[in-house]
Design a protein around this motif. Structure first.
Motif, PDB file in Angstrom:
ATOM      1  N   TRP A   1      17.228  -7.599  -3.307  1.00  0.00           N
ATOM      2  CA  TRP A   1      16.650  -6.700  -4.304  1.00  0.00           C
ATOM      3  C   TRP A   1      17.721  -5.687  -4.667  1.00  0.00           C
ATOM      4  O   TRP A   1      18.237  -4.999  -3.798  1.00  0.00           O
ATOM      5  CB  TRP A   1      15.407  -6.009  -3.751  1.00  0.00           C
ATOM      6  CG  TRP A   1      14.637  -5.255  -4.802  1.00  0.00           C
ATOM      7  CD1 TRP A   1      14.632  -3.903  -5.004  1.00  0.00           C
ATOM      8  CD2 TRP A   1      13.773  -5.810  -5.798  1.00  0.00           C
ATOM      9  NE1 TRP A   1      13.821  -3.577  -6.058  1.00  0.00           N
ATOM     10  CE2 TRP A   1      13.273  -4.741  -6.564  1.00  0.00           C
ATOM     11  CE3 TRP A   1      13.375  -7.111  -6.115  1.00  0.00           C
ATOM     12  CZ2 TRP A   1      12.404  -4.937  -7.628  1.00  0.00           C
ATOM     13  CZ3 TRP A   1      12.501  -7.306  -7.177  1.00  0.00           C
ATOM     14  CH2 TRP A   1      12.025  -6.232  -7.918  1.00  0.00           C
ATOM     15  N   ASP A   2      18.050  -5.612  -5.917  1.00  0.00           N
ATOM     16  CA  ASP A   2      19.184  -4.825  -6.380  1.00  0.00           C
ATOM     17  C   ASP A   2      18.827  -3.333  -6.403  1.00  0.00           C
ATOM     18  O   ASP A   2      18.042  -2.888  -7.249  1.00  0.00           O
ATOM     19  CB  ASP A   2      19.589  -5.287  -7.771  1.00  0.00           C
ATOM     20  CG  ASP A   2      20.887  -4.665  -8.255  1.00  0.00           C
ATOM     21  OD1 ASP A   2      21.311  -3.649  -7.668  1.00  0.00           O
ATOM     22  OD2 ASP A   2      21.474  -5.194  -9.217  1.00  0.00           O
ATOM     23  N   PRO A   3      19.409  -2.513  -5.507  1.00  0.00           N
ATOM     24  CA  PRO A   3      19.066  -1.089  -5.473  1.00  0.00           C
ATOM     25  C   PRO A   3      19.654  -0.297  -6.631  1.00  0.00           C
ATOM     26  O   PRO A   3      19.215   0.831  -6.892  1.00  0.00           O
ATOM     27  CB  PRO A   3      19.667  -0.623  -4.127  1.00  0.00           C
ATOM     28  CG  PRO A   3      20.803  -1.554  -3.887  1.00  0.00           C
ATOM     29  CD  PRO A   3      20.368  -2.885  -4.451  1.00  0.00           C
ATOM     30  N   GLU A   4      20.626  -0.858  -7.323  1.00  0.00           N
ATOM     31  CA  GLU A   4      21.154  -0.155  -8.485  1.00  0.00           C
ATOM     32  C   GLU A   4      20.171  -0.204  -9.648  1.00  0.00           C
ATOM     33  O   GLU A   4      20.127   0.714 -10.474  1.00  0.00           O
ATOM     34  CB  GLU A   4      22.497  -0.761  -8.888  1.00  0.00           C
ATOM     35  CG  GLU A   4      23.588  -0.566  -7.843  1.00  0.00           C
ATOM     36  CD  GLU A   4      24.925  -1.139  -8.265  1.00  0.00           C
ATOM     37  OE1 GLU A   4      25.045  -1.558  -9.445  1.00  0.00           O
ATOM     38  OE2 GLU A   4      25.849  -1.166  -7.428  1.00  0.00           O
ATOM     39  N   VAL A   5      19.383  -1.268  -9.714  1.00  0.00           N
ATOM     40  CA  VAL A   5      18.382  -1.397 -10.763  1.00  0.00           C
ATOM     41  C   VAL A   5      17.111  -0.623 -10.408  1.00  0.00           C
ATOM     42  O   VAL A   5      16.457  -0.029 -11.274  1.00  0.00           O
ATOM     43  CB  VAL A   5      18.051  -2.888 -11.002  1.00  0.00           C
ATOM     44  CG1 VAL A   5      16.899  -3.041 -12.001  1.00  0.00           C
ATOM     45  CG2 VAL A   5      19.289  -3.627 -11.516  1.00  0.00           C
ATOM     46  N   ASP A   6      16.770  -0.588  -9.119  1.00  0.00           N
ATOM     47  CA  ASP A   6      15.515   0.019  -8.670  1.00  0.00           C
ATOM     48  C   ASP A   6      15.780   0.850  -7.415  1.00  0.00           C
ATOM     49  O   ASP A   6      15.390   0.479  -6.306  1.00  0.00           O
ATOM     50  CB  ASP A   6      14.497  -1.091  -8.388  1.00  0.00           C
ATOM     51  CG  ASP A   6      13.116  -0.568  -8.017  1.00  0.00           C
ATOM     52  OD1 ASP A   6      12.783   0.574  -8.396  1.00  0.00           O
ATOM     53  OD2 ASP A   6      12.372  -1.303  -7.332  1.00  0.00           O
ATOM     54  N   PRO A   7      16.441   2.003  -7.548  1.00  0.00           N
ATOM     55  CA  PRO A   7      16.899   2.744  -6.369  1.00  0.00           C
ATOM     56  C   PRO A   7      15.798   3.321  -5.493  1.00  0.00           C
ATOM     57  O   PRO A   7      16.024   3.529  -4.296  1.00  0.00           O
ATOM     58  CB  PRO A   7      17.775   3.852  -6.970  1.00  0.00           C
ATOM     59  CG  PRO A   7      17.307   3.997  -8.381  1.00  0.00           C
ATOM     60  CD  PRO A   7      16.882   2.633  -8.810  1.00  0.00           C
ATOM     61  N   ASP A   8      14.628   3.573  -6.042  1.00  0.00           N
ATOM     62  CA  ASP A   8      13.560   4.153  -5.222  1.00  0.00           C
ATOM     63  C   ASP A   8      12.431   3.156  -4.954  1.00  0.00           C
ATOM     64  O   ASP A   8      11.395   3.511  -4.406  1.00  0.00           O
ATOM     65  CB  ASP A   8      12.993   5.414  -5.874  1.00  0.00           C
ATOM     66  CG  ASP A   8      12.253   5.127  -7.183  1.00  0.00           C
ATOM     67  OD1 ASP A   8      12.349   3.982  -7.697  1.00  0.00           O
ATOM     68  OD2 ASP A   8      11.581   6.041  -7.690  1.00  0.00           O
ATOM     69  N   TRP A   9      12.628   1.889  -5.323  1.00  0.00           N
ATOM     70  CA  TRP A   9      11.666   0.809  -5.109  1.00  0.00           C
ATOM     71  C   TRP A   9      10.339   1.024  -5.857  1.00  0.00           C
ATOM     72  O   TRP A   9       9.351   0.376  -5.554  1.00  0.00           O
ATOM     73  CB  TRP A   9      11.388   0.582  -3.622  1.00  0.00           C
ATOM     74  CG  TRP A   9      12.515  -0.071  -2.900  1.00  0.00           C
ATOM     75  CD1 TRP A   9      12.826  -1.400  -2.852  1.00  0.00           C
ATOM     76  CD2 TRP A   9      13.507   0.588  -2.119  1.00  0.00           C
ATOM     77  NE1 TRP A   9      13.945  -1.609  -2.088  1.00  0.00           N
ATOM     78  CE2 TRP A   9      14.386  -0.410  -1.618  1.00  0.00           C
ATOM     79  CE3 TRP A   9      13.737   1.933  -1.778  1.00  0.00           C
ATOM     80  CZ2 TRP A   9      15.471  -0.098  -0.808  1.00  0.00           C
ATOM     81  CZ3 TRP A   9      14.821   2.232  -0.982  1.00  0.00           C
ATOM     82  CH2 TRP A   9      15.666   1.222  -0.507  1.00  0.00           C
ATOM     83  N   SER A  10      10.339   1.882  -6.853  1.00  0.00           N
ATOM     84  CA  SER A  10       9.101   2.085  -7.610  1.00  0.00           C
ATOM     85  C   SER A  10       8.769   0.857  -8.458  1.00  0.00           C
ATOM     86  O   SER A  10       7.582   0.516  -8.630  1.00  0.00           O
ATOM     87  CB  SER A  10       9.212   3.327  -8.501  1.00  0.00           C
ATOM     88  OG  SER A  10      10.296   3.219  -9.400  1.00  0.00           O
ATOM     89  N   LEU A  11       9.813   0.183  -8.976  1.00  0.00           N
ATOM     90  CA  LEU A  11       9.557  -1.022  -9.758  1.00  0.00           C
ATOM     91  C   LEU A  11       9.062  -2.150  -8.856  1.00  0.00           C
ATOM     92  O   LEU A  11       8.173  -2.921  -9.235  1.00  0.00           O
ATOM     93  CB  LEU A  11      10.826  -1.440 -10.506  1.00  0.00           C
ATOM     94  CG  LEU A  11      11.375  -0.422 -11.508  1.00  0.00           C
ATOM     95  CD1 LEU A  11      12.650  -0.952 -12.156  1.00  0.00           C
ATOM     96  CD2 LEU A  11      10.333  -0.078 -12.564  1.00  0.00           C
ATOM     97  N   TYR A  12       9.640  -2.256  -7.668  1.00  0.00           N
ATOM     98  CA  TYR A  12       9.145  -3.248  -6.714  1.00  0.00           C
ATOM     99  C   TYR A  12       7.702  -2.948  -6.341  1.00  0.00           C
ATOM    100  O   TYR A  12       6.849  -3.862  -6.312  1.00  0.00           O
ATOM    101  CB  TYR A  12      10.010  -3.278  -5.456  1.00  0.00           C
ATOM    102  CG  TYR A  12       9.388  -4.117  -4.362  1.00  0.00           C
ATOM    103  CD1 TYR A  12       9.315  -5.499  -4.481  1.00  0.00           C
ATOM    104  CD2 TYR A  12       8.827  -3.519  -3.231  1.00  0.00           C
ATOM    105  CE1 TYR A  12       8.710  -6.272  -3.492  1.00  0.00           C
ATOM    106  CE2 TYR A  12       8.226  -4.280  -2.244  1.00  0.00           C
ATOM    107  CZ  TYR A  12       8.171  -5.661  -2.371  1.00  0.00           C
ATOM    108  OH  TYR A  12       7.559  -6.423  -1.407  1.00  0.00           O
ATOM    109  N   ALA A  13       7.387  -1.700  -6.061  1.00  0.00           N
ATOM    110  CA  ALA A  13       6.024  -1.348  -5.688  1.00  0.00           C
ATOM    111  C   ALA A  13       5.030  -1.700  -6.790  1.00  0.00           C
ATOM    112  O   ALA A  13       3.916  -2.185  -6.515  1.00  0.00           O
ATOM    113  CB  ALA A  13       5.936   0.142  -5.357  1.00  0.00           C
ATOM    114  N   ASP A  14       5.427  -1.489  -8.031  1.00  0.00           N
ATOM    115  CA  ASP A  14       4.561  -1.856  -9.149  1.00  0.00           C
ATOM    116  C   ASP A  14       4.311  -3.365  -9.159  1.00  0.00           C
ATOM    117  O   ASP A  14       3.186  -3.825  -9.388  1.00  0.00           O
ATOM    118  CB  ASP A  14       5.202  -1.403 -10.459  1.00  0.00           C
ATOM    119  CG  ASP A  14       4.318  -1.651 -11.675  1.00  0.00           C
ATOM    120  OD1 ASP A  14       3.082  -1.620 -11.533  1.00  0.00           O
ATOM    121  OD2 ASP A  14       4.867  -1.886 -12.771  1.00  0.00           O
ATOM    122  N   MET A  15       5.349  -4.146  -8.879  1.00  0.00           N
ATOM    123  CA  MET A  15       5.181  -5.599  -8.787  1.00  0.00           C
ATOM    124  C   MET A  15       4.218  -5.966  -7.664  1.00  0.00           C
ATOM    125  O   MET A  15       3.384  -6.861  -7.812  1.00  0.00           O
ATOM    126  CB  MET A  15       6.532  -6.290  -8.554  1.00  0.00           C
ATOM    127  CG  MET A  15       7.252  -6.618  -9.824  1.00  0.00           C
ATOM    128  SD  MET A  15       8.738  -7.678  -9.651  1.00  0.00           S
ATOM    129  CE  MET A  15       8.656  -8.376  -8.063  1.00  0.00           C
TER     130      MET A  15
END
Length: 307
Positions: free
Chosen positions: A17-31
């Motif tokens: 999971w690319d942390p430069e694209v989603d540094p706080d994992w908010s996009l992952y959490a939304d998924m």
């Protein structure tokens, strides 16, 4: 056939999971929130598993809780490789479990990947397997040993930085109980003694030629529980459904935890399988499609893809 669905693989590992694209994992959490709801709508009996974390990090679990993602899953999962990649001793496994139980007391903790490679010596793998079994069997509800097969050198490991990772990269090719040429390693006999209590984690590549042999080995070993993956990226390949159907039919005699992961490059914010996506609902729709097809809530015929 599918008893559980894991939402991504190692989302706190920058190889997946690319942390430069989603540094706080908010996009992952939304998924996770969207996929968790979609899986529950498709079949509420399927256990929803937060993507197995690596490293084991209670602070990341708290972040997922703050983002609302823990409300969308039933299980928290951990991955650990203390003799290969992690910076903690093998005997610390119980302490690592306690760390996660402390921050997620309302969720069972599964060990969805644990393994010891034979990169240095096959005797190390024998020791590691037996000690891991002693530490974890009876301590957590699910354990999956990674993996049945060594990864063939010519295939390449699914990481972001590949050979630049040094020996960490090359260890990926020695995690199996069976060598790439199909011959068993010494640890296979030790695994057979605990196969009924410790499942297997085995990735199958698209049109993987090892599938039928793997099923044969797992049945002879007495494996009951298997974790594997269905790739969102692969779903856009020609004849993807034929391969998915063949894979899931072959695994029909096992209790399967299926991992949904890998971003199609054309849908990512960055063109990479580890990127967050522009439209997270598209991933949720993929999860629902797979559950409808392979673990339908009713006796209805599996649905065809509509998008």
């Amino acid at each position: 056939m599918i008893e559980a669905a894991m939402i991504w693989n190692e989302p706190n590992n920058k190889s997946h999971w690319d942390p430069e694209v989603d540094p706080d994992w908010s996009l992952y959490a939304d998924m996770v929130i969207r996929a968790g709801a979609a899986i529950a709508d498709a079949n509420p009996a399927v256990t929803r598993v937060l993507g197995g974390m690596s490293p084991i990090d209670p602070h990341w679990v708290n972040r997922m809780r703050d983002h609302g993602a823990l409300d969308a899953v039933d299980v928290v999962a951990v991955h650990g490789f203390p003799l290969d990649w992690n910076l903690w001793p093998l005997n610390d496994w119980p302490a690592r479990i306690v760390e996660i139980e402390a921050v997620a007391p309302d969720k069972p903790v599964w060990v969805t990947e644990v393994g010891v490679g034979s990169f240095g010596a096959e005797e190390v793998q024998v020791f590691g397997l037996n000690r891991t079994a002693e530490l974890l069997i009876g301590r957590v509800p699910r354990i999956y040993w990674y993996s049945l097969y060594d990864l063939p050198q010519e295939w390449g490991a699914t990481t972001r930085h590949r050979e630049a990772e040094g020996s960490s990269y090359y260890r990926h090719f020695y995690m199996g109980l069976i060598r790439a040429d199909g011959t068993p390693k010494p640890a296979l006999d030790d695994y057979a003694r605990v196969a009924g209590e410790m499942g297997l984690m085995q990735w199958f590549h698209f049109n993987d030629p090892r599938l039928d042999d793997a099923v044969g080995w797992m049945k002879r070993l007495g494996v009951k529980q298997l974790r594997t993956g269905l790739s969102w990226a692969d779903s856009f390949r020609p004849n993807a459904v034929d391969w998915f159907d063949r894979q899931m039919e072959a695994l029909g005699d096992f209790d399967v935890t299926v991992t949904f992961c890998f971003t199609p490059e054309h849908l990512g914010i960055a063109p990479h399988h580890s990127s967050a996506v522009h439209d997270p609902q598209a991933f949720a729709d993929f999860c629902a499609w797979m559950i409808d097809r392979y673990a339908p809530a009713s006796a209805a015929q599996p649905v065809a893809r509509t998008a």
